[in-house]
Scaffold this motif. Sequence first.
Motif, PDB file in Angstrom:
ATOM      1  N   PRO A 304      -7.473  38.178 -11.481  1.00  0.00           N
ATOM      2  CA  PRO A 304      -6.486  38.705 -10.529  1.00  0.00           C
ATOM      3  C   PRO A 304      -5.423  37.657 -10.189  1.00  0.00           C
ATOM      4  O   PRO A 304      -5.718  36.460 -10.124  1.00  0.00           O
ATOM      5  CB  PRO A 304      -7.335  39.046  -9.291  1.00  0.00           C
ATOM      6  CG  PRO A 304      -8.745  39.109  -9.790  1.00  0.00           C
ATOM      7  CD  PRO A 304      -8.825  38.116 -10.910  1.00  0.00           C
ATOM      8  N   ARG A 305      -4.208  38.132  -9.975  1.00  0.00           N
ATOM      9  CA  ARG A 305      -3.099  37.270  -9.550  1.00  0.00           C
ATOM     10  C   ARG A 305      -2.937  37.466  -8.047  1.00  0.00           C
ATOM     11  O   ARG A 305      -2.545  38.530  -7.589  1.00  0.00           O
ATOM     12  CB  ARG A 305      -1.821  37.657 -10.295  1.00  0.00           C
ATOM     13  CG  ARG A 305      -0.629  36.723 -10.070  1.00  0.00           C
ATOM     14  CD  ARG A 305       0.542  37.153 -10.948  1.00  0.00           C
ATOM     15  NE  ARG A 305       0.202  37.061 -12.361  1.00  0.00           N
ATOM     16  CZ  ARG A 305       0.538  36.057 -13.161  1.00  0.00           C
ATOM     17  NH1 ARG A 305       1.252  35.045 -12.687  1.00  0.00           N
ATOM     18  NH2 ARG A 305       0.190  36.061 -14.429  1.00  0.00           N
ATOM     19  N   GLY A 306      -3.266  36.437  -7.283  1.00  0.00           N
ATOM     20  CA  GLY A 306      -3.290  36.568  -5.836  1.00  0.00           C
ATOM     21  C   GLY A 306      -1.936  36.365  -5.180  1.00  0.00           C
ATOM     22  O   GLY A 306      -1.091  35.623  -5.677  1.00  0.00           O
ATOM     23  N   ILE A 307      -1.739  37.045  -4.059  1.00  0.00           N
ATOM     24  CA  ILE A 307      -0.537  36.876  -3.246  1.00  0.00           C
ATOM     25  C   ILE A 307      -0.956  36.715  -1.794  1.00  0.00           C
ATOM     26  O   ILE A 307      -1.793  37.458  -1.282  1.00  0.00           O
ATOM     27  CB  ILE A 307       0.445  38.059  -3.420  1.00  0.00           C
ATOM     28  CG1 ILE A 307       1.706  37.833  -2.579  1.00  0.00           C
ATOM     29  CG2 ILE A 307      -0.205  39.394  -3.109  1.00  0.00           C
ATOM     30  CD1 ILE A 307       2.825  38.832  -2.881  1.00  0.00           C
ATOM     31  N   GLY A 308      -0.414  35.709  -1.145  1.00  0.00           N
ATOM     32  CA  GLY A 308      -0.672  35.459   0.264  1.00  0.00           C
ATOM     33  C   GLY A 308       0.559  34.838   0.895  1.00  0.00           C
ATOM     34  O   GLY A 308       1.533  34.515   0.205  1.00  0.00           O
ATOM     35  N   MET A 309       0.529  34.675   2.214  1.00  0.00           N
ATOM     36  CA  MET A 309       1.697  34.178   2.931  1.00  0.00           C
ATOM     37  C   MET A 309       1.393  32.863   3.639  1.00  0.00           C
ATOM     38  O   MET A 309       0.328  32.701   4.239  1.00  0.00           O
ATOM     39  CB  MET A 309       2.172  35.224   3.940  1.00  0.00           C
ATOM     40  CG  MET A 309       2.721  36.489   3.285  1.00  0.00           C
ATOM     41  SD  MET A 309       3.166  37.765   4.498  1.00  0.00           S
ATOM     42  CE  MET A 309       1.518  38.323   4.990  1.00  0.00           C
ATOM     43  N   ASN A 310       2.342  31.957   3.558  1.00  0.00           N
ATOM     44  CA  ASN A 310       2.267  30.689   4.264  1.00  0.00           C
ATOM     45  C   ASN A 310       2.151  30.954   5.769  1.00  0.00           C
ATOM     46  O   ASN A 310       2.913  31.745   6.332  1.00  0.00           O
ATOM     47  CB  ASN A 310       3.522  29.871   3.956  1.00  0.00           C
ATOM     48  CG  ASN A 310       3.557  28.524   4.639  1.00  0.00           C
ATOM     49  OD1 ASN A 310       2.581  28.092   5.251  1.00  0.00           O
ATOM     50  ND2 ASN A 310       4.693  27.858   4.549  1.00  0.00           N
ATOM     51  N   ALA A 311       1.180  30.307   6.414  1.00  0.00           N
ATOM     52  CA  ALA A 311       0.977  30.525   7.848  1.00  0.00           C
ATOM     53  C   ALA A 311       2.228  30.213   8.656  1.00  0.00           C
ATOM     54  O   ALA A 311       2.472  30.816   9.704  1.00  0.00           O
ATOM     55  CB  ALA A 311      -0.195  29.694   8.341  1.00  0.00           C
TER      56      ALA A 311
END
Length: 394
Positions: A304-311
Amino acid sequence: MPASSIRWPLRPGGRLARPRRTRLALSLGAAVSAMGLLAACGGGEAQPANVVATGQAPSYYPADYGQVIEASRREGGTLNIYSNTDQENWAPIFRDFRRKYPWVTKISANNLDSDEVFQRVLSEQATSGSPADVLVSNAAQGWAEFAAKAGALMPYKSPEVEKLPDFATLLPNVHTMSIDPLGVAYNSSLLPKEPTSIQALADLVAGDQGKYRNKITTRDVDGAFGFSVSHAFTAARPGAWTSLQRILPLARPETSSGTQLEKIISGEYHAGFFISAAPAYPMIENSGGLLKLAFPKDGTVVLPRGIGMNAKAPHPATAKLFTDFVLSEEGQRAVAEGGLTSYREGVEAREDRHTYQDLVRQVGAGNLVFVKYARVPGDQVKAFVSRWNGLLGH
């Protein structure tokens, strides 16, 4: 060695692995490419069929989601992405996101090594703060370590998650942007038949070791990508070590799927296994039938290619809009159009668009091996790398 001390993947001189392309050109050209694309998608164009409604959220979103949209309008129309994803993959995603939220006029996306995404953010956070809004990488170990750090990721559960399969959530606050299947890439003029499995590849090369010595390539397990996919495969298919014991003595490791594919096309290698489909698809299309890719029926690894956001994202509302967009049906169509493999139901598979559902039809759901976003203890990493590298030809 504790898992938290693992740092992937250093090379002589301190250089991170996976030199897929000229990094300087990509880093400098990323923002220019994105800006040129966005400028070309001006307001006078007809609305594309796969964008549901400009500036509006789907009806199933929370009632207060309009506040996120309005907050984004006040953020200056900027979005900064740190990723290991190529510009051609991003192009249709940026195009359709810009059409849906036309005030976002400045999108930049660099192309870093898979673990460098996290190392860059951590280094910047330790000094003056990071300009990154969104992080995208398929470094499973890197994500697991980064997500475990207090205050690293913005807490967020996308309203799209309820419409998606369980593997859409990889870790708390980390979603699946796409899935990257890995297969056996081969030069059709040099390999006598399609290797439909890892065992079939082993049977083929073991039958003529002189011919195939140093003509097979695999990923370097000293790197994050190579370790993650190879370890996941053997953990799920321990019996496959029998095949690997026949293949690896003839194989040479590389740090990049792009490099492997180029050398397979040139004939330097006859075949390679655990090759990412994402860079393979466009090269297959342009090879005139020379390069082909087979998904092993005894275990196709899916990363899987993950996506998240900088806090501490400078543009948090726009980051949320973008995350939700790439998980939506319209966003997943753009993901597939860009050459990545989408996984949301409703995205039609075509010759130029690849989907998880089509992959399941090809090899069967039971033959898919998903790489988990979990830290592997350091002693297990060391034992695996030692065993794998001990089998390689020298």
